[in-house]
Write a protein that holds these residues in place. Sequence first.
Motif, PDB file in Angstrom:
ATOM      1  N   VAL A 117       0.843  -1.205   0.000  1.00  0.00           N
ATOM      2  CA  VAL A 117       0.000   0.000   0.000  1.00  0.00           C
ATOM      3  C   VAL A 117       0.884   1.263   0.000  1.00  0.00           C
ATOM      4  CG1 VAL A 117      -1.645   1.338   1.393  1.00  0.00           C
ATOM      5  CG2 VAL A 117      -2.008  -1.110   1.053  1.00  0.00           C
ATOM      6  N   THR A 118       1.935   1.275   0.831  1.00  0.00           N
ATOM      7  CA  THR A 118       2.841   2.440   0.903  1.00  0.00           C
ATOM      8  C   THR A 118       3.498   2.700  -0.453  1.00  0.00           C
ATOM      9  OG1 THR A 118       3.305   1.715   3.147  1.00  0.00           O
ATOM     10  CG2 THR A 118       4.712   3.462   2.277  1.00  0.00           C
ATOM     11  N   ILE A 119       3.973   1.615  -1.079  1.00  0.00           N
ATOM     12  CA  ILE A 119       4.633   1.761  -2.393  1.00  0.00           C
ATOM     13  C   ILE A 119       3.644   2.334  -3.413  1.00  0.00           C
ATOM     14  CG2 ILE A 119       5.678   0.470  -4.339  1.00  0.00           C
ATOM     15  CD1 ILE A 119       6.925  -1.374  -2.127  1.00  0.00           C
ATOM     16  N   ALA A 120       2.391   1.841  -3.383  1.00  0.00           N
ATOM     17  CA  ALA A 120       1.363   2.304  -4.327  1.00  0.00           C
ATOM     18  C   ALA A 120       1.074   3.793  -4.117  1.00  0.00           C
ATOM     19  CB  ALA A 120       0.091   1.479  -4.156  1.00  0.00           C
ATOM     20  N   ARG A 121       1.007   4.216  -2.835  1.00  0.00           N
ATOM     21  CA  ARG A 121       0.742   5.628  -2.515  1.00  0.00           C
ATOM     22  C   ARG A 121       1.873   6.525  -3.038  1.00  0.00           C
ATOM     23  NH1 ARG A 121      -1.323   5.024   3.588  1.00  0.00           N
ATOM     24  NH2 ARG A 121      -3.466   4.445   3.146  1.00  0.00           N
ATOM     25  N   LEU A 122       3.103   6.047  -2.788  1.00  0.00           N
ATOM     26  CA  LEU A 122       4.294   6.811  -3.229  1.00  0.00           C
ATOM     27  C   LEU A 122       4.285   6.983  -4.751  1.00  0.00           C
ATOM     28  CD1 LEU A 122       6.799   7.933  -1.673  1.00  0.00           C
ATOM     29  CD2 LEU A 122       8.042   5.980  -2.594  1.00  0.00           C
ATOM     30  N   THR A 123       3.940   5.914  -5.471  1.00  0.00           N
ATOM     31  CA  THR A 123       3.899   5.955  -6.936  1.00  0.00           C
ATOM     32  C   THR A 123       2.840   6.957  -7.411  1.00  0.00           C
ATOM     33  OG1 THR A 123       4.379   3.611  -6.820  1.00  0.00           O
ATOM     34  CG2 THR A 123       3.872   4.449  -8.990  1.00  0.00           C
ATOM     35  N   SER A 124       1.668   6.924  -6.763  1.00  0.00           N
ATOM     36  CA  SER A 124       0.597   7.834  -7.210  1.00  0.00           C
ATOM     37  C   SER A 124       0.990   9.295  -6.922  1.00  0.00           C
ATOM     38  CB  SER A 124      -0.727   7.454  -6.559  1.00  0.00           C
ATOM     39  OG  SER A 124      -1.001   8.232  -5.437  1.00  0.00           O
ATOM     40  N   PHE A 125       1.698   9.531  -5.786  1.00  0.00           N
ATOM     41  CA  PHE A 125       2.158  10.883  -5.442  1.00  0.00           C
ATOM     42  C   PHE A 125       3.146  11.389  -6.511  1.00  0.00           C
ATOM     43  CE2 PHE A 125       5.337  13.532  -3.159  1.00  0.00           C
ATOM     44  CZ  PHE A 125       4.508  14.614  -2.867  1.00  0.00           C
ATOM     45  N   LEU A 126       4.081  10.515  -6.905  1.00  0.00           N
ATOM     46  CA  LEU A 126       5.059  10.905  -7.943  1.00  0.00           C
ATOM     47  C   LEU A 126       4.356  11.174  -9.274  1.00  0.00           C
ATOM     48  CD1 LEU A 126       8.049   8.500  -7.170  1.00  0.00           C
ATOM     49  CD2 LEU A 126       7.981  10.966  -6.855  1.00  0.00           C
ATOM     50  N   ASN A 127       3.339  10.404  -9.564  1.00  0.00           N
ATOM     51  CA  ASN A 127       2.556  10.602 -10.795  1.00  0.00           C
ATOM     52  C   ASN A 127       1.878  11.971 -10.813  1.00  0.00           C
ATOM     53  OD1 ASN A 127       2.973   8.451 -12.430  1.00  0.00           O
ATOM     54  ND2 ASN A 127       1.362   7.185 -11.523  1.00  0.00           N
ATOM     55  N   LEU A 129       3.019  14.580  -9.238  1.00  0.00           N
ATOM     56  CA  LEU A 129       4.079  15.600  -9.359  1.00  0.00           C
ATOM     57  C   LEU A 129       4.604  15.742 -10.786  1.00  0.00           C
ATOM     58  CD1 LEU A 129       6.485  15.343  -6.281  1.00  0.00           C
ATOM     59  CD2 LEU A 129       5.019  17.238  -6.887  1.00  0.00           C
ATOM     60  N   TRP A 130       4.463  14.695 -11.565  1.00  0.00           N
ATOM     61  CA  TRP A 130       5.068  14.631 -12.913  1.00  0.00           C
ATOM     62  C   TRP A 130       4.680  15.815 -13.820  1.00  0.00           C
ATOM     63  CZ3 TRP A 130       9.155  13.070 -15.132  1.00  0.00           C
ATOM     64  CH2 TRP A 130       9.227  12.896 -16.489  1.00  0.00           C
ATOM     65  N   PRO A 131       3.368  16.198 -13.947  1.00  0.00           N
ATOM     66  CA  PRO A 131       3.018  17.342 -14.823  1.00  0.00           C
ATOM     67  C   PRO A 131       3.696  18.643 -14.370  1.00  0.00           C
ATOM     68  CG  PRO A 131       1.059  16.145 -14.159  1.00  0.00           C
ATOM     69  CD  PRO A 131       2.167  15.587 -13.367  1.00  0.00           C
ATOM     70  N   THR A 132       3.798  18.848 -13.049  1.00  0.00           N
ATOM     71  CA  THR A 132       4.460  20.055 -12.521  1.00  0.00           C
ATOM     72  C   THR A 132       5.920  20.079 -12.968  1.00  0.00           C
ATOM     73  OG1 THR A 132       3.145  19.552 -10.563  1.00  0.00           O
ATOM     74  CG2 THR A 132       4.658  21.421 -10.394  1.00  0.00           C
ATOM     75  N   PHE A 133       6.580  18.945 -12.820  1.00  0.00           N
ATOM     76  CA  PHE A 133       7.992  18.832 -13.205  1.00  0.00           C
ATOM     77  C   PHE A 133       8.176  19.095 -14.702  1.00  0.00           C
ATOM     78  CE2 PHE A 133      11.536  16.109 -14.692  1.00  0.00           C
ATOM     79  CZ  PHE A 133      12.574  16.712 -13.996  1.00  0.00           C
ATOM     80  N   GLN A 134       7.237  18.521 -15.499  1.00  0.00           N
ATOM     81  CA  GLN A 134       7.312  18.696 -16.965  1.00  0.00           C
ATOM     82  C   GLN A 134       7.175  20.171 -17.345  1.00  0.00           C
ATOM     83  OE1 GLN A 134       4.384  15.988 -18.568  1.00  0.00           O
ATOM     84  NE2 GLN A 134       5.949  15.028 -19.849  1.00  0.00           N
ATOM     85  N   SER A 135       6.196  20.856 -16.716  1.00  0.00           N
ATOM     86  CA  SER A 135       5.986  22.279 -17.060  1.00  0.00           C
ATOM     87  C   SER A 135       7.181  23.119 -16.629  1.00  0.00           C
ATOM     88  CB  SER A 135       4.685  22.797 -16.442  1.00  0.00           C
ATOM     89  OG  SER A 135       4.894  23.120 -15.099  1.00  0.00           O
ATOM     90  N   LEU A 136       7.802  22.729 -15.496  1.00  0.00           N
ATOM     91  CA  LEU A 136       8.991  23.452 -15.005  1.00  0.00           C
ATOM     92  C   LEU A 136      10.143  23.333 -16.016  1.00  0.00           C
ATOM     93  CD1 LEU A 136       9.629  24.942 -12.291  1.00  0.00           C
ATOM     94  CD2 LEU A 136      10.918  22.914 -11.659  1.00  0.00           C
ATOM     95  N   VAL A 137      10.334  22.135 -16.507  1.00  0.00           N
ATOM     96  CA  VAL A 137      11.412  21.889 -17.475  1.00  0.00           C
ATOM     97  C   VAL A 137      11.155  22.668 -18.767  1.00  0.00           C
ATOM     98  CG1 VAL A 137      12.424  20.084 -18.949  1.00  0.00           C
ATOM     99  CG2 VAL A 137      12.144  19.671 -16.521  1.00  0.00           C
ATOM    100  N   THR A 138       9.877  22.734 -19.191  1.00  0.00           N
ATOM    101  CA  THR A 138       9.537  23.426 -20.433  1.00  0.00           C
ATOM    102  C   THR A 138       9.726  24.947 -20.282  1.00  0.00           C
ATOM    103  OG1 THR A 138       7.788  21.787 -20.521  1.00  0.00           O
ATOM    104  CG2 THR A 138       7.791  23.398 -22.284  1.00  0.00           C
ATOM    105  N   ASN A 139       9.315  25.475 -19.129  1.00  0.00           N
ATOM    106  CA  ASN A 139       9.341  26.931 -18.954  1.00  0.00           C
ATOM    107  C   ASN A 139      10.643  27.481 -18.377  1.00  0.00           C
ATOM    108  OD1 ASN A 139       6.699  27.242 -19.908  1.00  0.00           O
ATOM    109  ND2 ASN A 139       5.923  26.524 -17.944  1.00  0.00           N
ATOM    110  N   LEU A 140      11.486  26.605 -17.843  1.00  0.00           N
ATOM    111  CA  LEU A 140      12.719  27.058 -17.184  1.00  0.00           C
ATOM    112  C   LEU A 140      13.617  27.921 -18.077  1.00  0.00           C
ATOM    113  CD1 LEU A 140      13.792  26.617 -14.269  1.00  0.00           C
ATOM    114  CD2 LEU A 140      15.375  24.963 -15.240  1.00  0.00           C
ATOM    115  N   PRO A 141      13.859  27.518 -19.342  1.00  0.00           N
ATOM    116  CA  PRO A 141      14.721  28.350 -20.193  1.00  0.00           C
ATOM    117  C   PRO A 141      14.156  29.769 -20.412  1.00  0.00           C
ATOM    118  CG  PRO A 141      14.445  26.195 -21.144  1.00  0.00           C
ATOM    119  CD  PRO A 141      13.487  26.295 -20.016  1.00  0.00           C
ATOM    120  N   ILE A 142      12.807  29.903 -20.332  1.00  0.00           N
ATOM    121  CA  ILE A 142      12.209  31.239 -20.530  1.00  0.00           C
ATOM    122  C   ILE A 142      12.366  32.069 -19.248  1.00  0.00           C
ATOM    123  CG2 ILE A 142      10.054  32.476 -21.132  1.00  0.00           C
ATOM    124  CD1 ILE A 142       9.210  29.615 -22.314  1.00  0.00           C
TER     125      ILE A 142
END
Lengths: 183, 198
Positions: A117-127, A129-142
């Motif tokens: 259950v803990t592993i499943a929760r951790l995976t869903s939390f990272l999932n 976070l993923w869109p936030t990380f992606q947008s950060l990477v895209t907008n960082l150079p700007i």
Amino acid sequence: MSHQPFESWIFSQDPLEIEQKNTLQAHLESCQSCSQLSGALMEMEKVFNDSPAISPAPGFTQRWQTRLELARQQRQQKRMWLLTLGLFGGATLTLVALFLLNQPQINLAYHFSQCVVTIARLTSFLNQLWPTFQSLVTNLPILIPIMVIFGTGSLIAVIVLIIAWFSSILKLYQPVQEGVNTR
Amino acid sequence: MREQEALWIEKARTGDDHAFGCLVDAYQRPVFSLCYRMLENSHDAEDAAQESFLRAYQNLKKYDPDRSYATWLLSIASHYCIDRIRKKRLPLVYTDALPPEIVPDRHAPEPEKEIRKSEQEALIQSILSELKPTDRAAIVLQYWHDYSEVEIAEALGLTVSAVKSRLYRSRQALAKAWIKADNSSVTKERRQHESPAF
């Protein structure tokens, strides 16, 4: 001026035909470069052949026997360490297993399901976070000027190089451990 | 000698250290000499020779009695020296750069001869050091151990044609280095005998 095939004939150790020998001799009389090479080779070979085999300092066999004894002791020590470590590890595992088996209140199946259950929760939390990380990477150079990224990158590279340099110096001053090689 | 050697090997294989000691005694000179020619100083040569015998002792069960023991032993020593040269990153300078046997003795009956011998040794080592480790091993086995191309190939784990081409290339490089060393020694001698400029 071409020095072939004469140079090959000078340095090759395959026997030459009589005709080849005569041609080479005639060339050596007219070519200073080949004549110098041939002379140097002969002189060098003479010095090599006259140079005797070198003996070690007296007592080589005794020193070798001491080294053999030392190698044996080191091997023995290594074996003892491995044995101790193995016994200690085995004993620890046995104790842990016995402890778990003798605890009726500990429900192994329940703890295992909790882990899943803990592993499943951790995976869903990272999932999430993923869109936030992606947008950060895209907008960082700007958001951050290119020079800042370049400067930070260079600084990191310099730090890595300094660490690599220090570790190579440390490694250089450590004795080299050689494995057995009997190719 | 061959029978005696076979007997020592057989006994050493059963764990007789004294028998292996006899083999060390019999082969210390060729092994040390090879290591000295390869590694250029007696300190490293002693260590490499000792290590080679240790490896031979530890792997004696793998030795094939149909092969020459000397070739097997020199093969171990050659490979060890080649690996050691490759691993050595910075040249180390030892105070005993020459073994005691070839240090010129000024009180000897012919000190000039001794000095010339010592200079010649230094020259040999300096031109040998220009070769790559495997090429150097091939040259040392040929000139100091009278090994044929086939024996060198066996000792170094190469094909005969590879040995031929290595020897050819090495002899060429050595002759050129010899000319260079000769020219520089002539220049040095001239400078020593030159009259002052004023």
